[in-house]
Write a protein that holds these residues in place. Structure first.
Motif, short mmCIF file in Angstrom:
data_model
loop_
_atom_site.label_atom_id
_atom_site.label_comp_id
_atom_site.label_asym_id
_atom_site.label_seq_id
_atom_site.Cartn_x
_atom_site.Cartn_y
_atom_site.Cartn_z
N LEU A 21 41.13 41.63 22.48
CA LEU A 21 41.52 41.22 23.21
C LEU A 21 42.79 40.86 24.13
CD1 LEU A 21 40.39 40.63 26.41
CD2 LEU A 21 40.51 38.45 25.35
N LEU A 211 38.78 37.95 30.73
CA LEU A 211 37.80 39.05 29.44
C LEU A 211 37.19 40.15 30.90
CD1 LEU A 211 35.35 36.25 27.81
CD2 LEU A 211 37.97 37.46 27.00
N PRO A 216 43.28 42.88 31.01
CA PRO A 216 43.43 41.55 30.95
C PRO A 216 44.94 41.05 30.74
CG PRO A 216 41.34 42.43 29.44
CD PRO A 216 42.57 43.43 31.04
#
Ligand code: C5P
Length: 233
Positions: A21, A211, A216
């Motif tokens: 991420l 998330l 993202p």
């Protein structure tokens, strides 16, 4: 007052997911929150990996113990490279002072959790407190200020009263944020990033809207644009 900054909550269950991420978002975002879920399974190495990527870390472990233990935990967090840490203000004035003293030995920003949003008046009564959650939160914010902490975690709806009681330089770190179009999930009293910025939040903490987004990095950028356009000067 400086502009409202975004902290993305890494509410994930592995370092691999967290790094994927963070790498997808890239340089667009500086601040990440590491909480009990991720820290318990991945530990300090995860924090070191984020620091190697140049990130700022809010280590959300909510310390609550005897003063000496909390002070030493804060020294450990600072040595690990945490940029922000927190304690439960209900640990009392001696614990808060010891924590503030330990934090002052480094650059780490020490904030307090006042009343957990999961505690309503009935829950407070059950643990022997006859006041409302709002009264208790303000009392604990004032205690934190007196002990020398930098600020508190609070809802966007509490920013005004906390800044009034504790001063405008007392930092507010605000979860419960939902950009237009995102699901509220279990958050009850939500505000948009723009509203929180206008209310004077110093930091907002956002988890699922980033998330769970398809992209993202785009979700984070959109929130940051909203903050930039609405922050108090
Ligand atoms: O996914 P969401 O944006 O609701 O995540 C908010 C983050 O802020 C989570 O890590 C949650 O634990 C944290 N938090 C909160 N409410 C509080 C204190 C912390 O939502 N009162």
């Amino acid at each position: 007052m400086s502009k409202t900054q975004l902290i993305a909550a890494l509410d994930l269950d592995s370092a691999a997911a967290a790094f994927a991420l963070v790498d997808e978002i890239g340089p667009a975002l500086q601040w990440y929150k590491v909480g009990k879920q991720l820290f318990t399974i991945e530990g300090p190495e995860l924090v070191r990996g984020l620091k190697q990527r140049g990130k700022k870390i809010f280590l959300d472990l909510k310390y609550h113990d005897i003063p000496n233990t909390v002070a030493q935990a804060i020294r450990s967090a600072a040595a690990l490279g945490a940029d922000m840490v927190n304690v439960h203000a209900s640990g009392g004035p001696a614990m808060l002072s010891a924590a503030a003293k330990a934090a002052a030995e480094s650059e780490v920003c020490l904030i307090a959790v006042t009343v957990l949003t999961s505690l309503d008046a009935e829950q407070l009564h059950a643990v022997g407190l006859a006041c409302s959650p709002a009264e208790q939160a303000l009392r604990l914010a004032e205690l934190s200020r007196q002990a020398g902490l930098a600020g508190v975690v609070c809802s966007a709806h509490e920013i005004e009263s906390i800044k009034k009681a504790c001063g405008t330089d007392f930092i507010t770190v605000v979860p419960g944020i939902r950009p237009a179009g995102s699901a509220a999930g279990d958050q009850k009293r939500i505000m948009s990033p723009a509203e929180a910025a206008r209310a004077g939040a110093d930091y907002i903490v956002v988890g699922r809207p980033i998330l769970a987004a398809d992209k993202p990095s785009q979700a984070a950028q959109k929130i940051q644009d909203e903050l930039k356009n609405n922050s108090c000067s």
